[in-house]
Structures are given as C-alpha cells and as structure tokens.
Design a protein around this motif. Structure first.
Motif, short mmCIF file in Angstrom:
data_model
loop_
_atom_site.label_atom_id
_atom_site.label_comp_id
_atom_site.label_asym_id
_atom_site.label_seq_id
_atom_site.Cartn_x
_atom_site.Cartn_y
_atom_site.Cartn_z
N PHE A 94 -4.96 3.22 1.97
CA PHE A 94 -4.23 3.88 0.90
C PHE A 94 -4.27 5.39 1.08
O PHE A 94 -3.25 6.08 0.88
CB PHE A 94 -4.81 3.50 -0.46
N THR A 95 -5.44 5.92 1.46
CA THR A 95 -5.54 7.36 1.70
C THR A 95 -4.59 7.80 2.80
O THR A 95 -3.90 8.83 2.68
CB THR A 95 -6.99 7.73 2.07
N SER A 96 -4.54 7.03 3.87
CA SER A 96 -3.61 7.35 4.96
C SER A 96 -2.16 7.30 4.48
O SER A 96 -1.35 8.18 4.82
CB SER A 96 -3.82 6.38 6.13
N GLY A 144 5.90 15.46 0.47
CA GLY A 144 5.72 16.28 -0.72
C GLY A 144 4.43 16.06 -1.47
O GLY A 144 4.39 16.17 -2.70
N HIS A 145 3.35 15.75 -0.74
CA HIS A 145 2.08 15.50 -1.43
C HIS A 145 1.37 16.82 -1.72
O HIS A 145 0.32 17.14 -1.18
CB HIS A 145 1.19 14.55 -0.62
N THR A 146 1.95 17.58 -2.62
CA THR A 146 1.36 18.88 -2.97
C THR A 146 1.27 19.09 -4.48
O THR A 146 0.82 20.14 -4.92
CB THR A 146 2.21 20.02 -2.36
N MET A 177 -11.22 15.79 7.15
CA MET A 177 -9.76 15.81 7.12
C MET A 177 -9.26 16.73 6.00
O MET A 177 -8.33 17.54 6.20
CB MET A 177 -9.22 14.40 6.92
N MET A 178 -9.85 16.63 4.82
CA MET A 178 -9.37 17.42 3.69
C MET A 178 -9.69 18.90 3.84
O MET A 178 -8.87 19.76 3.51
CB MET A 178 -9.97 16.88 2.38
N THR A 196 0.84 -1.20 0.00
CA THR A 196 0.00 0.00 0.00
C THR A 196 0.87 1.25 0.00
O THR A 196 0.59 2.22 -0.73
CB THR A 196 -0.93 0.00 1.22
N GLN A 197 1.93 1.24 0.79
CA GLN A 197 2.87 2.37 0.82
C GLN A 197 3.52 2.55 -0.55
O GLN A 197 3.69 3.68 -1.03
CB GLN A 197 3.94 2.13 1.89
#
Length: 973
Positions: free
Chosen positions: A584-586, A593-595, A625-626, A553-554
C-alpha cells in the motif's frame, strides 16, 4: 360509563389539532394536523407500539414504571402488551385485549411472522396468538441474559429490523451475558455497553457498534443511528468488525455525534420546566434546562403523510421538557451532521407538563405517530437525592397515556379506507406493495417477503431493484434478492449506476462477499473507488479490504490520496490494509499528486502502523525513503513522527539508544544531522505553519540531541499558541530524561502554566516512571501542589513497590489521603452559608474547576458539563466538590493501564474495540493504546477529580463558588 364511551369522549376533545391547540396545549409545526389515535383506558402507560400487516395495533405498556429506587424484582409484574382492534371498520380503534401480561418493564416491540418480539430485560420474547382470541398462547423466551440490574430507564430496547435481515437492539447503556434458551449448546455472548443484533430465525446474537440508550433508527439506506439523554443523534459510522481486521490500527472510535450534544443541544419548551435530573448529585452537569436531558427514540422519517421537506428528517422525543424536535440531516464527509429545522420553536411541544413523548414512529397511512406516556414526573427516583424524593409525585399519571398522529393538514389521514395486507397475499401482490408509493406498505412488504425467504420468480424483484420509481423500494429489493440467494453480479453492476448514492453504497456492501469471484463485478467495484459521492467511496474503501489484489491496493491508495484529510476515510482505508502495508505504501507513492494535506495525514498513520507492526528492517527502509524524499516536507515529518510513535511502544525499539538513531541507522551521519537540523528549525520558527510546527516539536521527543532542550523550553512560553505549547510539553515528557522533567517543574516555568496545562503536565509525568521522582521533588519544594495530583494516582504512588517512591509519596500526600474526607465534608457543611458572592465565585471556578469542567459552553472536557448543576441541593454540590469519589457515574470512572514499556495511563473510557482502548486523561487529551501493548488494565471506580480541592481555596471562596454554581436556581436549597 363504559371504557369505550370514555374513549370517544376523549376523541372528541382531542381529535384534530392544527397549529396551536388550546384544548390540549399542544403546538405543532404550522401546516400540520395533530390527531388523537387512542387514549386511556384503551391504552395505559404506553411506551412503544407496532401495527402488524392486518391492522392490529400492539401497544407496550410499562405500567410498573418507575421501578423501585432501591432496586430488586417487583412484587407484582404490571407490564403488559395491549392488542387494539377496530371492530366496526370506521378506522378508529375501539376494542382492547390484554394480549400478554406478567412483564416487569417491557419497552420495545417488533412484528414478526404473525406475532411480535418484545424486549423486557433480561429477556427478548416472541409472542403470538394462534387461536384468534386476542391473547398470546405462544410465549417463547428466545434470548436472555441482558443485564437488568440498573434502572428501567437504561435497559435493552427498540428491536428494529435492518435491511440485512437482522433485528437490532439498543443496549440501554447496559451490558449482558446473552444466550438463547432455545440453543443451550451455543456460547454466551458477554459485553459491557454495546448495541447488538439477533437473527430472527436462528436467534444468534452478536455485538455491533454504538451504545444507544433508548432508541434505534435506520435511514432508508442502512445508516444506523442511536440516541442517549444528552446526545440526540449518534451515527455508527463504521462497525467494529472493520477496525478489528487490522490489529495495528490505532483507532477505536466507531460513533460520530451527528447532532449537537450536551449544553449545545438546545430545545425550546413552551414552559420553563424543572426536571428531576436537575437534582442528581451523581450526574453533576448531566442535566440542563433548555437543552436535551431526556432525548429518546430518534426516528428518520420517510412517507407521504408529511411534506417533501420532511423526508429523511430526524425526529427526537424529549419527554422531560414536553416536546419533540425536528432536525435536518446533512451529509458531512462520509457521515452526517444535523441542523435544527428552525430556531425558537419546536416541531411539537405542549404547555401541559404531564405530556411525555417517549416514542416516535410511523403508521399505516404514513402519518408520524407519537406515544405520550402522560405522567406528572417521568424521571426515575433513583436519580433524585433521597432527601427530596418524597417531594416529587412519581405516581400521578399512572393509568393514563395517549398516542397521537401528525400529518400534513391537507393529507387524508384516516385508516377507514386502508387496504391491509391479507394473509393469503400472493407473491405478486406483495411485490406490488413493495413498489408502492406508501412507505409503510414498502416496509411491511419487505418484512413479509423476508419472512417467506423464497420466491418462485425473482425477475419482478430484479425489475423493482433496478427500475422502481422509489429508491426505498429499489434498495429493499436488492437486499431481498440477497436473502433469497438470487442476487446476481450483473444486477449489482447495474445498481452501481443508480442515481441515488445510498443505493450505490448498499450495492457495494452487498458485493463484498462475492466481488472476488466475478471478474466483471470486481472491475465495477474497483471503479466505485472513484465515485463522485464520498459516502460511496467510503463504502468502497471498506469493501476493498476484503479483496487482496494489486488492483484493490491501488484503488485504496487512490481513495487515501483523494480523501485522506477526513479521519473517517483514513480509518476506512487503513482498516483494509493490515496485511499489505508495504505494498500500500508503494502504491501510495506511485499515485500522482501525492503532496496534499491528506497524504501527510495518511503517511503519519501509516508510519505509526509500520512502527507498531512491520519488521524493523522495513521501518528503517521507510524512514530512509521518506527522509530522502524532498517533494513533501510535511509528509516526511508526519511519517517519521508516526513511525517513532509506533516503535516507542515496542520493547525492541526502546532497547535502542534513541528511537531516532534506531530508525535512521541506514542513513549517513550527514543525512541524519541535516534532517534533525531541519526539524529543530521548523520547531523553533514562529513562521512555521502550526500543524508542521507541532509535528516538528513532537519529533524532538524521540531524540536525545541536547540541542532540542532549548528549542522545547522556548516553546513553553504562555504567549505561544496552546497547541504548540502542548506539543513541546509532550515532547519533553516523551524524551524520558530527568533533565526534561526538570525543565517542566522549574518554578519560573510552572507558575506561568495555565491550570489546564498544569493538569496535563501532572497527568503526563505520573504516567512515566522516570518523572515520578521529579514530580515528587517539586511537590516537596512547594512548586507543585499535592492536590494537583488525582486521588487515584496519589494512592498508586503511596502503594508503590519502590520504597523510595512510596516513602516520598506518603510524605507528599499524607494530609490529603490520610484524613477522613467525610469528616471534612461534614465540617464544611456546618459552616456553609448562603452569603457567597457569585461574581467572586466565577473567578474561583475559572481557577479550580474550568480545567476539567465546562459551564455555559466554556471550559474543559474531562469531567461532566456543570451548566445545569444550579438546581441541585447546595449540600450535594459541596459533597461532590470535597468527595469526588463518593458517587461516580460509570461513564467517568477511571481506568488505569500499565503498558508493556512501563508507562501508567489513567483516564475514563472514551471508546474501545477488540484491538484498542481510548482514554480521556486528566489533561484533557485522548490516548489510544493497542491492547497488545497493555500489560494490566483496571477499573478503579474512582473519579479523575482530585480530593482536597478545598485546600486550594479559603472558606469564603468555597461559599463564593457555591453561590456561583447555584446562581439562577429555581429552588432555595
């Protein structure tokens, strides 16, 4: 004169052509030689061939082609398989045997275990000569049920052996109910237009991705390509089995156009030719002079016979315009695209209009072989209007045919010194040929070793797999190890380090069923998610879907973050997470760098999947959360939009007052208000990046906040970018409020819409029950024309179970649907003249036709391209303008879907999988609907094009339109 003497005379005339040959009128690429291998009477009406390991040349002869235009089984089955031999060892084929006769329209062949498989719908046959007399005494029907109800041009063909040991066949754009007569206890496999494959040992059959017409090819590393008339190279990027493992994945596409298609797929014939498809009324826009109209038999070449620059190139036959084109394959993300090798000329072309290249493949010396059916007319009479069939000669050329060989000018191309495979070859000798520098030898040795499926000592095969000088040998050796059950995890781990990315891809695919049971292999697979090549990472994403672990998943999250901007990569990743969306979302959130843009796109798709499938409490948690995550505004909005779209298709979501309130119930009123204010601000600001503004406007479609209406209405201004304008329209439609519909049908708004936008609005309003009265009111008021509504939708409304809607629709559409449309056509036909003005016709075309159709590369993409319609009879063009439902090509037949939430969507099928179907609507947009959300699905058999188009123009304008569409015609008709 004997047949053999005739052959040698032909051989003298045609044998060696280099560059432009004046004897044959055939030009080949400079630096190459063209040689005649065989010709009539040794071969007659050839359409395919195959060399076996001993040098026997089998030729498929489709002598009965074309089949009768009226259909039915022919009185005489003329098709046969010829067997050619070289009796004196000089490298020239000089003797013919009729190996097998009595076929209708055979079209494909593949050697197997001393015999051959033959494709001839409805059957696949296995033929073999066990007595040595040159005739098949074994004649076994191994599969049957492939549809043969359409013309011989569009039937199952091209049996091609894959690395996986299955034999792949193209569907011919046809369907089937396939079974094996040898195994009557098995279930029938039913399908529409889909390619397939069968096990040559057990004859199990199954569907695969792709819809190829006459052609099937693999590159050296297992990538599969198809072809159809107007689409020279199509790649099956992802198999449906991967999409089907995630039932909530909102995708159905499996195929990518590698080459340019339709009007952009240019060819350069030596002479201007008129193809019979220029006359096809039922295929308006399918035929274009100077572009591919009859692409077939795409082949990916590897071998010594041509130069290094030709390796991995694609070669495509174009029989209608007497040429074969070369295209260069170039990586394009996890797939490929192709480029012309050169402009203004072709790899092979002839001035002889009877030259009809229909099939291309390689030969024993690594030459490139081309089959020339040699006919005056190659097209099928069924695709020609009945009134001009007798003007075309479909018979001349029957009894003729040639096969040519192309090699580099300095390459020794003869077969006189060829070392053929002996029946008594030992395992070691076959392995030596597997590692040969000749590609045909490698391919043949692979097949022969596969046929044996056993090996006394696999160590030599392991050595080839890891250390051969030739990557084609290495990849075949890996698969052979799998086939003999000797592929060790340690060998795969070493193959992951191969310098050729295609071999690393295949090693990953081979690891899929076993990676979870070997720790070292598992770690190596996880590491491949970071490979430098995007093709390898794509395969890693697919394989990781079979590994249910935190580490996998990672790894998927890492691929998503790195490659999420590519739609195929997103599909691969999301197909793998059906049962672990939450984890998966976690994992994605925890990546550094998830931008980036890719992250936002992935999160939008994730939001949609959550909305469609996750427990509603989990949806609310993700929304909270979002919205509270201020690090990436694009991702916040993208995720919320995706989730709103997903929840909108669930009944429990529609039961809430509004979807935005429903999802944000765990947030404070201040948080909700601030988020919506931010959304409206971005939606209304011209300085907002287009993508973000479209997202913001789309979100407003899921809110009942009255402040949204002025923002959306302001975004309808025609000076605004089309993408922004369409997002505002979609949002107003999605709000599901009559007030929103009223905004769209205001006269001052409606009159400023372009034809394309009007079509989209009408299509959208019809699909939502609440807007139908608004639309009908606007038609009664004269704001919207009744002819703007497609006939299939008019009829549905006129048959509505709602009395009020039915009555109102009958009043609105009575004139269009109540009259005799054929009478209208006949009336116009008597008044049609040739005095139209094409310049004025261009304006008429732009106003009435360009909404859906393109011409010379400009216009819409809903209906067929009309660039080549000029050579169709004037009356045929008029008929399809006034009677669009008279004859509808199957591709463009309208499907209607009623969803569980009451929406009605109409369009033609772009693609479909077990989980979803994608329709192209009259507005030009594609809409993907999960099958779980479909209440009812029907094929109307009708066109999306509305009846009554003549009511939108004067009689003179109709003449002008005909003049424009006929401008430049070769024929006065």
């Amino acid at each position: 004169m004997s047949k053999t003497s005739t052959f040698f005379i032909l051989l003298i005339l045609f044998c060696a052509c280099s560059g432009n040959d004046t004897e044959t009128g055939i030009e080949v690429e400079p630096g190459l030689n063209l040689e005649l291998v065989v010709a009539e009477p040794l071969v007659i009406d050839p359409v395919a061939y195959a060399f076996d390991e001993s040098g026997l040349l089998y030729v498929v002869e489709d002598r009965g082609y074309p089949d009768p235009a009226e259909g039915g089984t022919p009185a005489v089955k003329e098709g046969r398989i010829a067997l050619l031999t070289d009796t004196n060892g000089d490298g020239e084929y000089n003797h013919r045997s009729d190996f097998a006769e009595g076929f209708t329209y055979p079209n494909g062949i593949m050697p197997w275990k001393g015999g051959v498989f033959i494709t001839c719908s409805p059957d696949i046959w296995y033929l073999k000569d066990t007595t040595g007399d040159g005739k098949a005494d074994v004649r076994q029907k191994v599969l049957s049920g492939f549809h043969d109800t359409r013309t011989a041009q569009i039937r199952m063909s091209h049996p091609t052996l894959g690395l996986d040991g299955w034999v792949y066949v193209s569907s011919g754009l046809n369907g089937g109910d396939v079974y094996s007569p040898l195994h009557p206890d098995r279930d029938t496999v039913s399908f529409t237009a889909s390619d397939g494959r069968f096990d040559p040992e057990t004859f199990e059959f199954e569907n695969v991705g792709g819809k190829s017409q006459f052609g099937m090819a693999f590159d050296a590393y297992g990538h599969r390509f198809g072809v159809s008339n107007r689409h020279p190279i199509m790649q099956v990027v992802i198999e449906p089995k991967y999409l089907n493992r995630n039932p909530y994945l909102p995708y159905s596409q499996t195929v990518k156009n590698v080459s340019k298609v339709a009007a952009e797929a240019v060819v350069f014939p030596l002479k201007e030719v008129v193809t019979t498809s220029d006359f096809i009324p039922s295929l308006m826009g399918k035929s274009h002079q100077g572009t591919f109209t009859a692409a077939s038999s795409t082949y990916i070449y590897y071998g010594k016979g041509l130069s290094d620059e030709h390796q991995g190139n694609a070669f495509i036959c174009e029989s209608a315009q007497n040429l074969m084109q070369r295209q260069i394959m170039v990586p394009d993300g996890p797939a490929f695209r192709s480029e012309l090798a050169y402009e203004g000329r072709e790899f092979l072309a002839s001035e002889d209009e009877w030259f009809r290249p229909v099939y291309v493949n390689s030969g024993p010396e690594d030459g490139l072989y081309v089959v020339d059916m040699y006919r005056k007319v190659i097209d099928h009479p069924s695709y020609v209007p009945e009134e001009i069939r007798d003007k075309l000669d479909f018979e001349s050329g029957k009894g003729m045919g040639r096969i040519y060989r192309i090699t580099s000018a300095d390459y020794p191309s003869g077969l006189q010194d060829k070392a053929w495979f002996e029946e008594s070859y030992s395992e070691e000798e076959l392995l030596e040929r597997l590692a040969s520098d000749v590609e045909w030898d490698r391919e043949t040795a692979f097949r022969l070793l596969l046929e044996r499926r056993k090996m006394s000592s696999p160590s030599t095969l392991v050595e080839i797999a890891l250390h051969s000088d030739y990557p084609q040998s290495r990849v075949r050796a890996l698969w052979l190890l799998r086939h003999i059950a000797e592929l060790k995890p340690s060998t795969l781990v070493k193959a992951f380090k191969d310098p050729v990315s295609g071999i690393r891809e295949q090693a990953l695919l081979l690891s899929e069923p076993v990676a979870g049971s070997d720790k070292e292999l598992l770690q190596a697979v996880l590491k491949m998610a970071e490979d430098e090549d995007v093709h390898v990472r794509f395969m890693a994403a697919l394989v990781l879907g079979s590994l249910d672990s935190e580490e996998s998943t990672q790894a998927l999250a890492g691929i998503a973050l790195r490659d999420g901007a590519d739609p195929w990569m997103r599909v691969a990743v999301l197909s793998s997470i059906g049962g672990r969306m939450d984890s998966f979302t976690s994992a994605l959130q925890n990546q550094k760098g998830h931008t980036g843009a890719g992250y936002a796109l992935v999160m939008k798709d994730m939001g949609q999947m959550f909305g469609q499938a996750a427990p509603l409490e989990d949806c609310r948690k993700l929304a909270s959360m979002m919205i509270r995550d201020e690090k990436n505004e694009s991702a916040r909005m993208s995720t919320m939009l995706g989730m709103m779209e997903g929840v909108a298709g669930r009944l429990d979501g529609n039961n809430a007052d509004r979807i935005d309130d429903f999802l944000m119930i765990d947030l404070s009123q201040k948080e909700r208000s601030e988020f919506l204010e931010e959304v409206m601000a971005k939606a209304g600001q011209e300085s907002t990046p287009t993508g973000d503004r479209v997202t913001a406007l789309s979100i407003l479609g899921y809110t009942s906040d009255p402040r949204s209406l002025p923002v959306l209405e302001a975004s309808l201004d025609p000076e605004i970018l089309p993408a922004v304008q369409m997002a505002a329209i979609d949002a107003l439609i999605e709000q599901g409020d009559a007030k929103s519909g009223a905004v769209l049908t205001q006269e001052r708004v409606w009159k400023r819409f372009t034809p394309q936008v009007r079509s989209s609005v009408v299509s959208s309003m019809i699909s939502h029950r609440i807007y139908v009265p608004v639309l009908l009111d606007a038609i009664e008021k004269g704001v919207i024309a009744a002819s703007d509504v497609p006939s299939v939708s008019r009829k549905r409304l006129m048959n509505s179970r709602n009395d009020k809607i039915r009555s109102q629709a009958e009043r609105a559409f009575e004139q269009l649907e109540g009259g005799d449309r054929m009478a209208v056509y006949e009336d116009y036909k008597t008044r049609l003249d040739q005095a139209g003005d094409p310049e004025h016709g261009l304006a008429v075309y732009k106003r009435t036709c360009a909404i859906c159709h393109s011409y010379d590369g400009e216009g819409g993409n809903v209906g067929p391209d009309l660039t080549g319609v000029k050579n169709q009879p004037r009356e045929a063009i008029l008929m399809h303008t006034i009677l669009p439902n008279y004859e509808v090509y199957p591709t463009y037949q309208t499907m209607t879907i009623e969803t569980n939430d009451g929406r009605h969507v109409a369009g033609w099928t772009v693609s479909e999988t077990e989980n979803s179907i994608t329709l192209r609507t009259a507005g030009g947009s594609d809409e993907t609907i999960l099958r779980s959300a479909i209440k009812e699905l029907n094929n109307t058999g009708q066109s999306l094009m509305p009846d009554g188009l003549e009511q939108t123009m004067t009689e003179q304008e109709m003449n002008d339109l005909m003049a424009y569409l006929k401008k430049g015609s070769t024929f006065k008709n």
